[in-house]
Enzyme design. Sequence first.
Site, PDB file in Angstrom:
ATOM      1  CB  SER A 212      -0.942  -0.009   1.210  1.00  0.00           C
ATOM      2  OG  SER A 212      -0.190  -0.179   2.394  1.00  0.00           O
TER       3      SER A 212
ATOM      4  CE1 TYR B 180      11.826  -2.670  11.202  1.00  0.00           C
ATOM      5  CE2 TYR B 180      14.020  -1.762  11.514  1.00  0.00           C
ATOM      6  CZ  TYR B 180      12.988  -2.145  10.681  1.00  0.00           C
ATOM      7  OH  TYR B 180      13.133  -2.015   9.313  1.00  0.00           O
TER       8      TYR B 180
ATOM      9  CE  LYS C 294      12.589  -5.304   8.915  1.00  0.00           C
ATOM     10  NZ  LYS C 294      11.846  -5.746   7.740  1.00  0.00           N
TER      11      LYS C 294
HETATM   12  N1  LIG Z   1      12.400   2.990   5.043  1.00  0.00           N
HETATM   13  C1  LIG Z   1      13.581   2.554   5.455  1.00  0.00           C
HETATM   14  O1  LIG Z   1      14.497   3.351   5.771  1.00  0.00           O
HETATM   15  C2  LIG Z   1      13.856   1.074   5.524  1.00  0.00           C
HETATM   16  C3  LIG Z   1      15.189   0.667   5.658  1.00  0.00           C
HETATM   17  C4  LIG Z   1      15.470  -0.683   5.706  1.00  0.00           C
HETATM   18  C5  LIG Z   1      14.459  -1.615   5.622  1.00  0.00           C
HETATM   19  N2  LIG Z   1      13.162  -1.185   5.500  1.00  0.00           N
HETATM   20  C6  LIG Z   1      12.129  -2.222   5.415  1.00  0.00           C
HETATM   21  O2  LIG Z   1      11.516  -2.128   4.152  1.00  0.00           O
HETATM   22  C7  LIG Z   1      10.174  -2.628   4.223  1.00  0.00           C
HETATM   23  C8  LIG Z   1       9.216  -1.621   3.605  1.00  0.00           C
HETATM   24  O3  LIG Z   1       9.270  -0.432   4.398  1.00  0.00           O
HETATM   25  P1  LIG Z   1       8.900   1.014   3.836  1.00  0.00           P
HETATM   26  O4  LIG Z   1      10.059   1.889   4.080  1.00  0.00           O
HETATM   27  O5  LIG Z   1       8.313   0.918   2.486  1.00  0.00           O
HETATM   28  O6  LIG Z   1       7.802   1.409   4.942  1.00  0.00           O
HETATM   29  P2  LIG Z   1       6.332   2.061   4.813  1.00  0.00           P
HETATM   30  O7  LIG Z   1       6.300   3.111   3.768  1.00  0.00           O
HETATM   31  O8  LIG Z   1       5.988   2.419   6.219  1.00  0.00           O
HETATM   32  O9  LIG Z   1       5.439   0.826   4.313  1.00  0.00           O
HETATM   33  C9  LIG Z   1       5.246  -0.294   5.139  1.00  0.00           C
HETATM   34  C10 LIG Z   1       4.266  -1.263   4.492  1.00  0.00           C
HETATM   35  O10 LIG Z   1       4.062  -2.366   5.410  1.00  0.00           O
HETATM   36  C11 LIG Z   1       2.662  -2.509   5.647  1.00  0.00           C
HETATM   37  N3  LIG Z   1       2.383  -2.890   7.039  1.00  0.00           N
HETATM   38  C12 LIG Z   1       2.894  -2.336   8.162  1.00  0.00           C
HETATM   39  N4  LIG Z   1       2.345  -2.887   9.248  1.00  0.00           N
HETATM   40  C13 LIG Z   1       1.463  -3.829   8.799  1.00  0.00           C
HETATM   41  C14 LIG Z   1       0.563  -4.732   9.450  1.00  0.00           C
HETATM   42  N5  LIG Z   1       0.439  -4.790  10.785  1.00  0.00           N
HETATM   43  N6  LIG Z   1      -0.184  -5.546   8.684  1.00  0.00           N
HETATM   44  C15 LIG Z   1      -0.110  -5.491   7.333  1.00  0.00           C
HETATM   45  N7  LIG Z   1       0.715  -4.646   6.651  1.00  0.00           N
HETATM   46  C16 LIG Z   1       1.489  -3.819   7.390  1.00  0.00           C
HETATM   47  C17 LIG Z   1       2.066  -1.128   5.380  1.00  0.00           C
HETATM   48  O11 LIG Z   1       0.723  -1.256   4.973  1.00  0.00           O
HETATM   49  P3  LIG Z   1      -0.521  -0.508   5.701  1.00  0.00           P
HETATM   50  O12 LIG Z   1      -0.065   0.809   6.169  1.00  0.00           O
HETATM   51  O13 LIG Z   1      -1.574  -0.472   4.618  1.00  0.00           O
HETATM   52  O14 LIG Z   1      -0.855  -1.430   6.805  1.00  0.00           O
HETATM   53  C18 LIG Z   1       2.925  -0.606   4.219  1.00  0.00           C
HETATM   54  O15 LIG Z   1       2.425  -1.050   2.992  1.00  0.00           O
HETATM   55  C19 LIG Z   1       9.918  -2.908   5.710  1.00  0.00           C
HETATM   56  O16 LIG Z   1      10.110  -4.280   5.962  1.00  0.00           O
HETATM   57  C20 LIG Z   1      10.986  -2.105   6.418  1.00  0.00           C
HETATM   58  O17 LIG Z   1      11.322  -2.669   7.662  1.00  0.00           O
HETATM   59  C21 LIG Z   1      12.837   0.134   5.429  1.00  0.00           C
END
Ligand SMILES: NC(=O)c1ccc[n+]([C@@H]2O[C@H](COP(=O)([O-])OP(=O)(O)OC[C@H]3O[C@@H](n4cnc5c(N)ncnc54)[C@H](OP(=O)(O)O)[C@@H]3O)[C@@H](O)[C@H]2O)c1
Length: 233
Positions: free
Chosen positions: A15, A153, A157
């Site tokens: 999303s 977190y 991970k």
């Molecule tokens: N952003 C960074 O700096 C970063 C760095 C390293 C790794 N990551 C990892 O990359 C991945 C994507 O993160 P992002 O940066 O794209 O974050 P984001 O923009 O916050 O998106 C997170 C996604 O996960 C879904 N989600 C979260 N909690 C959920 C729940 N309880 N049930 C179902 N869906 C859930 C959200 O959907 P809804 O809101 O619709 O629930 C959203 O689509 C994650 O695993 C994160 O840990 C991110």
Amino acid sequence: MGALEGRTVVLTGASRGIGRSLAGCLAAEGARLGICGRDKAALSELEGELGRPVVTAAFDLCFEAPALDFLAKVRAELGGIDVLINNAGFNPRKAPLVEVATEEFDSILAVNLRAPFLLMRECARDMKEKGGGHVINILSTVCHSDMETMGAYTAAKEGLRALTNVFRKEVIEDGIRVTAVYPGGTDTDFRPNSRPDYMKPSSVADAVLTALTLPEDLVVHELTFRPMVENNF
Ligand SMILES: NC(=O)c1ccc[n+]([C@@H]2O[C@H](COP(=O)([O-])OP(=O)(O)OC[C@H]3O[C@@H](n4cnc5c(N)ncnc54)[C@H](OP(=O)(O)O)[C@@H]3O)[C@@H](O)[C@H]2O)c1
């Protein structure tokens, strides 16, 4: 013809952020997509943008039953699952471990560790039946840095890192590739403040797509990348 034509791909966390970008890349390569998140309106909007039939489901990954229902719907409408991308993840806030409530700790582990485990377990059955498949787990460079104020977190991970590495050994004989992706800082809603100096979600999506579409005589075990501003690794 796209590199993923006719392949059924399940993507969590579609999303917003990285997952939303990735959904566009996967659709452009011809994948049959099953996507989920909690935000129903955002998923419907994305479905319209993708301009092709996709299976969408809005549910909280803390719960097993709707996750299993989602996979059943994907199988019924798109066929057995070839690729699973465990992308959904969250960290509600930065806080030292002494301030983290038990419920908060549990929900962080449920989304970031337990849900990917159960989706891997379930999707591996499809992949074994089909003679192969690919699981990609989105981890984080926190796995390399044991970051204070992100303890639960980081633990989730790092737990998923261990599961990913064990799983890779257990399913290799079934032709299933398992890739651990470790992105650094990415400019998404993951954190409350915007970080234009971090990677764009579309750049991270490109890197994930590359790992998924490389020649079939190799498997990427681990892929680590960071924005240029992160230089203290
Ligand atoms: N952003 C960074 O700096 C970063 C760095 C390293 C790794 N990551 C990892 O990359 C991945 C994507 O993160 P992002 O940066 O794209 O974050 P984001 O923009 O916050 O998106 C997170 C996604 O996960 C879904 N989600 C979260 N909690 C959920 C729940 N309880 N049930 C179902 N869906 C859930 C959200 O959907 P809804 O809101 O619709 O629930 C959203 O689509 C994650 O695993 C994160 O840990 C991110």
